[in-house]
Motif scaffolding. Structure first.
Motif, PDB file in Angstrom:
ATOM      1  N   VAL A  18      -2.594  -4.078   5.464  1.00 53.77           N
ATOM      2  CA  VAL A  18      -3.260  -4.933   4.481  1.00 53.77           C
ATOM      3  C   VAL A  18      -2.694  -6.348   4.582  1.00 53.77           C
ATOM      4  O   VAL A  18      -1.535  -6.588   4.252  1.00 53.77           O
ATOM      5  CB  VAL A  18      -3.049  -4.386   3.048  1.00 53.77           C
ATOM      6  CG1 VAL A  18      -3.686  -5.322   2.023  1.00 53.77           C
ATOM      7  CG2 VAL A  18      -3.639  -2.983   2.936  1.00 53.77           C
ATOM      8  N   ASP A  20      -3.284  -9.794   3.064  1.00 48.11           N
ATOM      9  CA  ASP A  20      -4.023 -10.359   1.938  1.00 48.11           C
ATOM     10  C   ASP A  20      -4.768 -11.655   2.256  1.00 48.11           C
ATOM     11  O   ASP A  20      -5.792 -11.943   1.653  1.00 48.11           O
ATOM     12  CB  ASP A  20      -3.067 -10.618   0.767  1.00 48.11           C
ATOM     13  CG  ASP A  20      -2.579  -9.314   0.162  1.00 48.11           C
ATOM     14  OD1 ASP A  20      -3.112  -8.270   0.560  1.00 48.11           O
ATOM     15  OD2 ASP A  20      -1.678  -9.344  -0.684  1.00 48.11           O
ATOM     16  N   GLN A  33      -8.022  -4.540   0.613  1.00 47.66           N
ATOM     17  CA  GLN A  33      -7.036  -3.671  -0.038  1.00 47.66           C
ATOM     18  C   GLN A  33      -7.388  -2.183   0.076  1.00 47.66           C
ATOM     19  O   GLN A  33      -6.667  -1.334  -0.443  1.00 47.66           O
ATOM     20  CB  GLN A  33      -6.935  -4.029  -1.531  1.00 47.66           C
ATOM     21  CG  GLN A  33      -6.495  -5.446  -1.820  1.00 47.66           C
ATOM     22  CD  GLN A  33      -5.007  -5.651  -1.562  1.00 47.66           C
ATOM     23  OE1 GLN A  33      -4.253  -4.686  -1.492  1.00 47.66           O
ATOM     24  NE2 GLN A  33      -4.607  -6.899  -1.402  1.00 47.66           N
ATOM     25  N   ARG A  36      -4.791   0.572   0.867  1.00 47.12           N
ATOM     26  CA  ARG A  36      -3.786   0.710  -0.194  1.00 47.12           C
ATOM     27  C   ARG A  36      -4.380   1.397  -1.429  1.00 47.12           C
ATOM     28  O   ARG A  36      -3.740   2.219  -2.062  1.00 47.12           O
ATOM     29  CB  ARG A  36      -3.228  -0.671  -0.556  1.00 47.12           C
ATOM     30  CG  ARG A  36      -2.118  -0.632  -1.598  1.00 47.12           C
ATOM     31  CD  ARG A  36      -1.576  -2.027  -1.838  1.00 47.12           C
ATOM     32  NE  ARG A  36      -0.808  -2.518  -0.699  1.00 47.12           N
ATOM     33  CZ  ARG A  36      -0.621  -3.814  -0.426  1.00 47.12           C
ATOM     34  NH1 ARG A  36      -1.162  -4.734  -1.195  1.00 47.12           N
ATOM     35  NH2 ARG A  36       0.099  -4.176   0.610  1.00 47.12           N
ATOM     36  N   ARG A  37      -5.616   1.031  -1.750  1.00 48.65           N
ATOM     37  CA  ARG A  37      -6.275   1.655  -2.898  1.00 48.65           C
ATOM     38  C   ARG A  37      -6.403   3.167  -2.705  1.00 48.65           C
ATOM     39  O   ARG A  37      -6.171   3.945  -3.633  1.00 48.65           O
ATOM     40  CB  ARG A  37      -7.682   1.076  -3.081  1.00 48.65           C
ATOM     41  CG  ARG A  37      -7.734  -0.166  -3.890  1.00 48.65           C
ATOM     42  CD  ARG A  37      -9.187  -0.531  -4.199  1.00 48.65           C
ATOM     43  NE  ARG A  37      -9.466  -1.892  -3.802  1.00 48.65           N
ATOM     44  CZ  ARG A  37      -9.030  -2.962  -4.453  1.00 48.65           C
ATOM     45  NH1 ARG A  37      -8.300  -2.823  -5.526  1.00 48.65           N
ATOM     46  NH2 ARG A  37      -9.315  -4.173  -4.031  1.00 48.65           N
TER      47      ARG A  37
END
Ligand SMILES: [Zn+2]
Length: 312
Positions: A18, A20, A33, A36-37
């Protein structure tokens, strides 16, 4: 077939997938994301613990060279060039983390494929599936042909001979098809909306979906065409590109597959492969919009559930 053998499920994820800063680019429809989610959701629902997530190293130059040309490898090392290839905002000050995130995600694909094969298990990479990338060019947000690199790596190591790529991203897996156009040991199956290339090859099947395909049309096309492939091609390993973009809430695709239909799809593919005892590596591939992550949470959650652990 071994209906009683539990299917061990392995997970590959690391925070480096990820990056950003991508959110500042032009890929506003892509939820950066997402890995990660999905990870956080599985941990929150106690389907996995943080310790269950394995990490893999980033791809090396030698691994990139298994598929990509020297000139292309040199080009993607320039952050500005790579950003342009990926259709990202050229005005953003990109740095080496852009490539690193792709190298880590691609390294996860190689590791998942190797582990699936070695353990005869299901190994999931929370990234990868960059199926439009080719030897000397990026296309469709894809710069590194991670699946093709994994296949070449394992074939080169003498760990396998025959591989089936099951590509259910809503877009044609043209990169992998072209890379393996002359290799009948790799079967490229793709179910998609429009063709991105045409191949004359025995071990390739492109299935075209009608526009705005719903559950019935989509699942019907899948059931009618994938099982016959396994009747005539017995792979040592399958790599499943579980793209979420046929989902009706997807912001790019125009298909109308429900959330339940997507899970039905993933369960069908998994069951079909497992009932034949075929190890499988799963990669995420495409999927756009804020709800894309749920498709993976549903699938991976099911894989990790006790029902799936008794899966054939
Ligand atoms: Zn796609």
């Amino acid at each position: 077939m071994n209906a009683q053998r539990p299917a061990k499920v392995r997970l590959f994820y690391r925070d480096e997938y990820v990056y950003d800063a991508l959110e500042e680019g032009l890929r506003h429809t892509f939820d950066i994301q997402r890995p990660r989610r999905v990870r956080d959701s599985l941990v929150a629902s106690a389907l996995a613990t943080p310790a269950d997530f394995l990490t893999a190293p980033a791809l090396s130059d030698a691994q990139l060279a298994l598929v990509h040309t020297p000139d292309y490898i040199a080009a993607i090392k320039n952050p500005g060039t790579l950003a342009r290839y990926l259709l990202l905002d050229p005005n953003h000050r990109w740095d080496e983390r852009l490539l690193q995130s792709l190298l880590f995600a691609s390294g996860g694909t190689v590791a998942a494929a190797r582990m699936a094969l070695t353990e005869h298990s299901i190994a999931v990479n929370f990234g990868g599936g960059f199926h439009h990338a080719q030897a000397d060019k990026a296309e469709g947000f894809c710069a590194i042909a991670d699946v093709a690199i994994a296949v070449r790596q394992l074939c080169g190591d003498g760990q396998l001979e025959r591989v089936l790529i099951v590509d259910l991203d809503y877009h044609h897996g043209n990169g992998n098809a072209l890379i393996f156009a002359g290799d009948e040991n790799v079967f490229t199956y793709s179910l998609h909306n429009t063709p991105w290339c045409f191949l004359e090859k025995e071990h390739n099947l492109d299935v075209m979906l009608p526009q705005r395909a719903g559950d019935t049309e989509y699942l019907g096309a899948l059931r009618d065409t994938l099982a016959p492939v396994l009747e005539r091609f017995c792979p040592d390993l399958a790599v499943y590109l579980a793209g979420a973009d046929p989902f009706l809430e997807d912001l790019l695709g125009d298909a109308r597959v429900s959330e339940q239909g997507m899970l039905e799809r993933d369960r069908f593919v998994t069951g079909l492969l497992r009932e034949r005892g075929i190890p499988m590596a799963v990669v995420m591939a495409g999927g756009y919009g804020p709800s894309s992550w749920r498709i993976y949470r549903n699938y991976f959650g099911w894989l990790l559930s006790s029902a799936a652990s008794r899966l054939a």
